[in-house]
Scaffold this active site. Structure first.
Site, PDB file in Angstrom:
ATOM      1  NE  ARG A 147       1.899  -4.717  11.011  1.00 21.41           N
ATOM      2  CZ  ARG A 147       3.047  -4.496  10.348  1.00 21.41           C
ATOM      3  NH1 ARG A 147       4.199  -4.832  10.895  1.00 21.41           N
ATOM      4  NH2 ARG A 147       3.022  -3.933   9.164  1.00 21.41           N
ATOM      5  NE  ARG A 156       7.651  -1.965   6.368  1.00 15.41           N
ATOM      6  CZ  ARG A 156       6.328  -1.924   6.449  1.00 15.41           C
ATOM      7  NH1 ARG A 156       5.601  -1.413   5.484  1.00 15.41           N
ATOM      8  NH2 ARG A 156       5.719  -2.407   7.511  1.00 15.41           N
ATOM      9  NE  ARG A 174      -4.933  -1.394   9.572  1.00 18.29           N
ATOM     10  CZ  ARG A 174      -3.799  -0.971   9.009  1.00 18.29           C
ATOM     11  NH1 ARG A 174      -3.752   0.140   8.331  1.00 18.29           N
ATOM     12  NH2 ARG A 174      -2.728  -1.686   9.156  1.00 18.29           N
ATOM     13  NE  ARG A 234       5.864   0.054  10.143  1.00 22.81           N
ATOM     14  CZ  ARG A 234       4.772   0.001   9.385  1.00 22.81           C
ATOM     15  NH1 ARG A 234       4.727   0.635   8.227  1.00 22.81           N
ATOM     16  NH2 ARG A 234       3.719  -0.683   9.782  1.00 22.81           N
ATOM     17  CE  LYS A 247      -2.142  -1.138   3.816  1.00 19.37           C
ATOM     18  NZ  LYS A 247      -1.419  -2.403   4.102  1.00 19.37           N
TER      19      LYS A 247
HETATM   20  P1  AP5 Z   1       4.862  -1.486   1.911  1.00 24.97           P
HETATM   21  O1  AP5 Z   1       4.525  -0.763   0.661  1.00 24.97           O
HETATM   22  O2  AP5 Z   1       5.549  -0.744   3.003  1.00 24.97           O
HETATM   23  O3  AP5 Z   1       3.574  -2.295   2.425  1.00 24.97           O
HETATM   24  P2  AP5 Z   1       2.249  -1.789   3.148  1.00 24.97           P
HETATM   25  O4  AP5 Z   1       1.106  -2.513   2.539  1.00 24.97           O
HETATM   26  O5  AP5 Z   1       2.187  -0.292   3.178  1.00 24.97           O
HETATM   27  O6  AP5 Z   1       2.534  -2.389   4.563  1.00 24.97           O
HETATM   28  P3  AP5 Z   1       2.377  -1.749   6.021  1.00 24.97           P
HETATM   29  O7  AP5 Z   1       3.093  -2.681   6.959  1.00 24.97           O
HETATM   30  O8  AP5 Z   1       2.825  -0.316   6.071  1.00 24.97           O
HETATM   31  O9  AP5 Z   1       0.881  -1.857   6.222  1.00 24.97           O
HETATM   32  P4  AP5 Z   1       0.189  -1.988   7.560  1.00 24.97           P
HETATM   33  O10 AP5 Z   1      -1.195  -1.917   7.077  1.00 24.97           O
HETATM   34  O11 AP5 Z   1       0.502  -3.134   8.415  1.00 24.97           O
HETATM   35  O12 AP5 Z   1       0.828  -0.793   8.406  1.00 24.97           O
HETATM   36  P5  AP5 Z   1       0.310   0.639   8.768  1.00 24.97           P
HETATM   37  O13 AP5 Z   1       1.487   1.523   8.817  1.00 24.97           O
HETATM   38  O14 AP5 Z   1      -0.860   1.028   7.938  1.00 24.97           O
HETATM   39  O15 AP5 Z   1       5.768  -2.753   1.482  1.00 24.97           O
HETATM   40  C1  AP5 Z   1       6.270  -3.664   2.462  1.00 24.97           C
HETATM   41  C2  AP5 Z   1       7.647  -4.160   2.000  1.00 24.97           C
HETATM   42  O16 AP5 Z   1       7.497  -4.890   0.778  1.00 24.97           O
HETATM   43  C3  AP5 Z   1       8.669  -3.051   1.703  1.00 24.97           C
HETATM   44  O17 AP5 Z   1       9.942  -3.489   2.083  1.00 24.97           O
HETATM   45  C4  AP5 Z   1       8.607  -2.872   0.172  1.00 24.97           C
HETATM   46  O18 AP5 Z   1       9.830  -2.417  -0.356  1.00 24.97           O
HETATM   47  C5  AP5 Z   1       8.247  -4.288  -0.285  1.00 24.97           C
HETATM   48  N1  AP5 Z   1       7.409  -4.303  -1.473  1.00 24.97           N
HETATM   49  C6  AP5 Z   1       6.344  -3.484  -1.748  1.00 24.97           C
HETATM   50  N2  AP5 Z   1       5.788  -3.804  -2.929  1.00 24.97           N
HETATM   51  C7  AP5 Z   1       6.512  -4.865  -3.410  1.00 24.97           C
HETATM   52  C8  AP5 Z   1       6.423  -5.657  -4.596  1.00 24.97           C
HETATM   53  N3  AP5 Z   1       5.466  -5.437  -5.520  1.00 24.97           N
HETATM   54  N4  AP5 Z   1       7.283  -6.668  -4.752  1.00 24.97           N
HETATM   55  C9  AP5 Z   1       8.247  -6.908  -3.824  1.00 24.97           C
HETATM   56  N5  AP5 Z   1       8.405  -6.187  -2.680  1.00 24.97           N
HETATM   57  C10 AP5 Z   1       7.534  -5.179  -2.475  1.00 24.97           C
HETATM   58  O19 AP5 Z   1      -0.258   0.414  10.247  1.00 24.97           O
HETATM   59  C11 AP5 Z   1       0.590   0.137  11.344  1.00 24.97           C
HETATM   60  C12 AP5 Z   1      -0.224   0.051  12.621  1.00 24.97           C
HETATM   61  O20 AP5 Z   1      -0.901   1.315  12.874  1.00 24.97           O
HETATM   62  C13 AP5 Z   1      -1.358  -0.981  12.615  1.00 24.97           C
HETATM   63  O21 AP5 Z   1      -0.893  -2.277  12.970  1.00 24.97           O
HETATM   64  C14 AP5 Z   1      -2.313  -0.392  13.666  1.00 24.97           C
HETATM   65  O22 AP5 Z   1      -1.855  -0.644  14.966  1.00 24.97           O
HETATM   66  C15 AP5 Z   1      -2.213   1.111  13.406  1.00 24.97           C
HETATM   67  N6  AP5 Z   1      -3.202   1.586  12.420  1.00 24.97           N
HETATM   68  C16 AP5 Z   1      -2.930   2.092  11.182  1.00 24.97           C
HETATM   69  N7  AP5 Z   1      -4.076   2.430  10.559  1.00 24.97           N
HETATM   70  C17 AP5 Z   1      -5.086   2.133  11.411  1.00 24.97           C
HETATM   71  C18 AP5 Z   1      -6.503   2.227  11.317  1.00 24.97           C
HETATM   72  N8  AP5 Z   1      -7.109   2.688  10.204  1.00 24.97           N
HETATM   73  N9  AP5 Z   1      -7.245   1.819  12.375  1.00 24.97           N
HETATM   74  C19 AP5 Z   1      -6.654   1.370  13.495  1.00 24.97           C
HETATM   75  N10 AP5 Z   1      -5.326   1.225  13.641  1.00 24.97           N
HETATM   76  C20 AP5 Z   1      -4.531   1.611  12.600  1.00 24.97           C
END
Ligand code: AP5
Length: 204
Positions: free
Chosen positions: A161, A119, A85, A150, A13
């Site tokens: 997660r 990552r 979410r 992270r 994402k």
């Molecule tokens: P990346 O693009 O960073 O993946 P992502 O989908 O953004 O993963 P996140 O871990 O950031 O998502 P998340 O939903 O768990 O975390 P968030 O920060 O939202 O890619 C990941 C890796 O893969 C990277 O190394 C990249 O280089 C690689 N990659 C990407 N695309 C690729 C490809 N096509 N091929 C190969 N490699 C690739 O949330 C964190 C925490 O915040 C949650 O756990 C929760 O506690 C809280 N939170 C956030 N939003 C909410 C909400 N709406 N409600 C409640 N709690 C929330």
């Protein structure tokens, strides 16, 4: 344009959001980034959110909904990354705005652990990369800054997660399908190929 980017942790994402935001000139609103900023700055919200984020659990709906409402109140064109979410959050979005398209980054769960534990994020410019792309380098390829892991990218928290995603977030796929807004994209491919598909959908 108002877009939601759905997908499991590690689906890509954040990676795609940066490209979409640059190409279509939409504000990239990542609730994960907003929460981490609040945690880093020890704001009241950050203090409350930390215990959930550290365990890989969702921060309570009312806190996240209020944060997003405040963030987008003067923005017309945006891309939500990691929000909504839960069904509760999606209903709140429907109350305050009209989403045009929901892009679901569809990916086999077996790829996610390796993507997340490998990552690395730049501590200076926040660019995201992966250890397999670094060829042993320990500095950010964009700005030369220090690369960090992270705190929630360890195996135990990633597992939590992923469980949370299946139980609380995956039901949004059906929610947006019913609204005729959902487009599925195979996110298990090269990031550039994933983006090509997203680009052609958003150009329509
Ligand atoms: P990346 O693009 O960073 O993946 P992502 O989908 O953004 O993963 P996140 O871990 O950031 O998502 P998340 O939903 O768990 O975390 P968030 O920060 O939202 O890619 C990941 C890796 O893969 C990277 O190394 C990249 O280089 C690689 N990659 C990407 N695309 C690729 C490809 N096509 N091929 C190969 N490699 C690739 O949330 C964190 C925490 O915040 C949650 O756990 C929760 O506690 C809280 N939170 C956030 N939003 C909410 C909400 N709406 N409600 C409640 N709690 C929330």
């Amino acid at each position: 344009m108002k877009i939601v980017l759905l997908g499991a942790p590690g689906a890509g994402k954040g990676t795609q959001a940066v490209k979409i935001s640059a190409r279509f000139n939409v504000a990239h609103i990542s609730t994960g980034d907003l929460l981490r900023k609040n945690i880093k700055e020890s704001t009241e919200l950050g203090k409350k959110a930390k215990e959930y984020v550290d365990k890989g659990l969702l921060v309570p709906d009312e806190l996240v909904i209020a944060l997003v409402r405040e963030t987008v109140k003067e923005i017309d064109s945006f891309l939500f990354d990691g929000f909504p979410r839960t069904i509760e959050q999606a209903k709140a979005v429907d109350d305050f705005t009209e989403i045009d398209k929901v892009i679901n980054l569809d990916i086999n769960e077996s790829l996610l652990m390796e993507r997340l534990t490998g990552r690395r994020v730049c501590g200076d410019c926040a660019a995201v990369t992966h250890i397999t792309l670094l060829n042993g380098a320990d500095k950010c390829g964009v700005c030369g800054g220090r690369l960090l892991q992270r705190a929630d990218d360890n195996q135990a928290t990633v597992k939590s997660r992923l469980d949370v995603y299946v139980k609380q977030t995956a039901p949004l796929i059906e929610y947006y399908k019913k609204q005729n807004k959902l487009v599925n994209i195979d996110a298990g491919r090269e990031a550039a190929d994933v983006f090509k598909d997203i680009e052609s959908i958003l150009k329509q």
